[in-house]
Design a protein around this motif. Structure first.
Motif, PDB file in Angstrom:
ATOM      1  N   LEU A 168       0.971  -1.195  -0.071  1.00 48.66           N
ATOM      2  CA  LEU A 168      -0.041   0.014  -0.014  1.00 48.66           C
ATOM      3  C   LEU A 168       1.159   1.358   0.051  1.00 48.66           C
ATOM      4  O   LEU A 168       0.561   2.186  -0.881  1.00 48.66           O
ATOM      5  CB  LEU A 168      -0.929   0.092   1.118  1.00 48.66           C
ATOM      6  CG  LEU A 168      -2.125  -1.230   1.193  1.00 48.66           C
ATOM      7  CD1 LEU A 168      -2.656  -1.201   2.420  1.00 48.66           C
ATOM      8  CD2 LEU A 168      -2.947  -0.747  -0.069  1.00 48.66           C
ATOM      9  N   GLU A 197       2.039   1.944  -3.199  1.00 48.37           N
ATOM     10  CA  GLU A 197       0.920   2.280  -4.274  1.00 48.37           C
ATOM     11  C   GLU A 197       0.887   1.180  -5.261  1.00 48.37           C
ATOM     12  O   GLU A 197       0.581   1.144  -6.518  1.00 48.37           O
ATOM     13  CB  GLU A 197       1.114   3.420  -4.710  1.00 48.37           C
ATOM     14  CG  GLU A 197       0.915   4.635  -3.934  1.00 48.37           C
ATOM     15  CD  GLU A 197       1.229   5.887  -4.630  1.00 48.37           C
ATOM     16  OE1 GLU A 197       0.977   5.830  -5.763  1.00 48.37           O
ATOM     17  OE2 GLU A 197       1.102   7.190  -4.013  1.00 48.37           O
ATOM     18  N   LYS A 250      -1.346  -1.571  -5.518  1.00 46.61           N
ATOM     19  CA  LYS A 250      -2.777  -2.085  -5.238  1.00 46.61           C
ATOM     20  C   LYS A 250      -3.042  -3.799  -5.326  1.00 46.61           C
ATOM     21  O   LYS A 250      -3.534  -4.342  -4.397  1.00 46.61           O
ATOM     22  CB  LYS A 250      -3.733  -1.324  -6.033  1.00 46.61           C
ATOM     23  CG  LYS A 250      -5.105  -1.646  -5.860  1.00 46.61           C
ATOM     24  CD  LYS A 250      -6.168  -0.739  -6.825  1.00 46.61           C
ATOM     25  CE  LYS A 250      -7.369  -1.615  -7.157  1.00 46.61           C
ATOM     26  NZ  LYS A 250      -8.352  -1.018  -8.170  1.00 46.61           N
ATOM     27  N   GLN A 288     -12.130  -2.037  -0.201  1.00 44.42           N
ATOM     28  CA  GLN A 288     -12.010  -0.500  -0.375  1.00 44.42           C
ATOM     29  C   GLN A 288     -10.911  -0.478  -1.677  1.00 44.42           C
ATOM     30  O   GLN A 288     -11.208   0.366  -2.261  1.00 44.42           O
ATOM     31  CB  GLN A 288     -10.848   0.069   0.944  1.00 44.42           C
ATOM     32  CG  GLN A 288     -11.767   0.209   2.246  1.00 44.42           C
ATOM     33  CD  GLN A 288     -10.975   0.430   3.378  1.00 44.42           C
ATOM     34  OE1 GLN A 288      -9.791   1.015   3.119  1.00 44.42           O
ATOM     35  NE2 GLN A 288     -11.422   0.477   4.683  1.00 44.42           N
ATOM     36  N   LEU A 289      -9.969  -1.538  -1.765  1.00 42.75           N
ATOM     37  CA  LEU A 289      -9.087  -1.219  -2.898  1.00 42.75           C
ATOM     38  C   LEU A 289      -9.900  -1.528  -4.014  1.00 42.75           C
ATOM     39  O   LEU A 289      -9.678  -1.055  -5.101  1.00 42.75           O
ATOM     40  CB  LEU A 289      -7.998  -2.327  -2.736  1.00 42.75           C
ATOM     41  CG  LEU A 289      -7.015  -1.971  -1.552  1.00 42.75           C
ATOM     42  CD1 LEU A 289      -6.037  -3.161  -1.255  1.00 42.75           C
ATOM     43  CD2 LEU A 289      -6.369  -0.765  -1.824  1.00 42.75           C
ATOM     44  N   GLU A 290     -10.803  -2.645  -4.183  1.00 45.01           N
ATOM     45  CA  GLU A 290     -11.454  -2.760  -5.438  1.00 45.01           C
ATOM     46  C   GLU A 290     -12.271  -1.258  -5.784  1.00 45.01           C
ATOM     47  O   GLU A 290     -12.653  -1.471  -7.005  1.00 45.01           O
ATOM     48  CB  GLU A 290     -12.403  -4.085  -5.216  1.00 45.01           C
ATOM     49  CG  GLU A 290     -11.650  -5.306  -5.223  1.00 45.01           C
ATOM     50  CD  GLU A 290     -12.164  -6.668  -5.029  1.00 45.01           C
ATOM     51  OE1 GLU A 290     -13.176  -6.663  -4.455  1.00 45.01           O
ATOM     52  OE2 GLU A 290     -11.701  -7.621  -5.214  1.00 45.01           O
ATOM     53  N   ARG A 291     -12.610  -0.650  -4.895  1.00 50.36           N
ATOM     54  CA  ARG A 291     -13.640   0.652  -5.146  1.00 50.36           C
ATOM     55  C   ARG A 291     -12.783   1.570  -5.851  1.00 50.36           C
ATOM     56  O   ARG A 291     -13.369   2.480  -6.285  1.00 50.36           O
ATOM     57  CB  ARG A 291     -14.309   0.911  -4.039  1.00 50.36           C
ATOM     58  CG  ARG A 291     -15.655   0.246  -3.803  1.00 50.36           C
ATOM     59  CD  ARG A 291     -16.569   0.869  -2.629  1.00 50.36           C
ATOM     60  NE  ARG A 291     -16.323  -0.116  -1.349  1.00 50.36           N
ATOM     61  CZ  ARG A 291     -16.279   0.157  -0.233  1.00 50.36           C
ATOM     62  NH1 ARG A 291     -15.772   1.206   0.127  1.00 50.36           N
ATOM     63  NH2 ARG A 291     -16.065  -0.762   0.437  1.00 50.36           N
ATOM     64  N   LEU A 292     -11.465   1.391  -5.900  1.00 50.89           N
ATOM     65  CA  LEU A 292     -10.305   2.575  -6.254  1.00 50.89           C
ATOM     66  C   LEU A 292     -10.275   2.459  -7.811  1.00 50.89           C
ATOM     67  O   LEU A 292     -10.267   1.478  -8.236  1.00 50.89           O
ATOM     68  CB  LEU A 292      -9.293   2.573  -5.653  1.00 50.89           C
ATOM     69  CG  LEU A 292      -8.949   2.660  -4.145  1.00 50.89           C
ATOM     70  CD1 LEU A 292      -7.709   2.625  -3.539  1.00 50.89           C
ATOM     71  CD2 LEU A 292      -9.511   4.035  -3.807  1.00 50.89           C
TER      72      LEU A 292
END
Length: 119
Positions: free
Chosen positions: A84, A87, A89, A115-119
């Motif tokens: 993280l 960066e 992901k 959270q990460l899949e929404r980015l």
């Protein structure tokens, strides 16, 4: 002085606890070749680098610790944090998936993947 090198992991942990991170790093680097097959040692040294905000230097230690012990959830959690910080992901998601393979009810890993899949 002999006792100091009898338990190098203990000495490094003591230095970390005292906030002597640079000394802990130097000791870890000096003993690395001798303990390169010790996942706990690699985890500890990687943790010191992460504590001093050097995730790029921490990553190889966590990678080696992972090769030696793929079921260490704490190591995978810190490895996720390193990815993280860098960066990375997809690599962070992969670490979370590894955690969930070991502990399917790990809420922290589930939440982070969401959270990460929404980015």
């Amino acid at each position: 002085m002999v006792g100091l090198f009898k338990h190098p992991k203990r000495k490094i942990k003591k230095l970390i606890k005292q906030g002597n991170y640079e000394e802990a790093i130097q000791l870890g680097k000096s003993l690395e070749s001798e303990y390169s097959d010790d996942s706990d040692f690699m985890f500890i040294v990687g943790s010191v680098y992460f504590l001093v905000d050097e995730p790029k230097k921490a990553l190889p230690y966590f990678e080696k610790a992972f090769q030696l012990n793929q079921n260490d959830i704490e190591m995978l959690r810190l490895k996720t944090n390193v990815h993280l910080a860098l960066e990375q992901k997809d690599e962070a998601i992969h670490c979370c998936e590894r955690i969930l393979n070991i502990d399917p009810k790990n809420h922290e890993a589930h939440d982070l993947i969401d959270q990460l899949e929404r980015l």
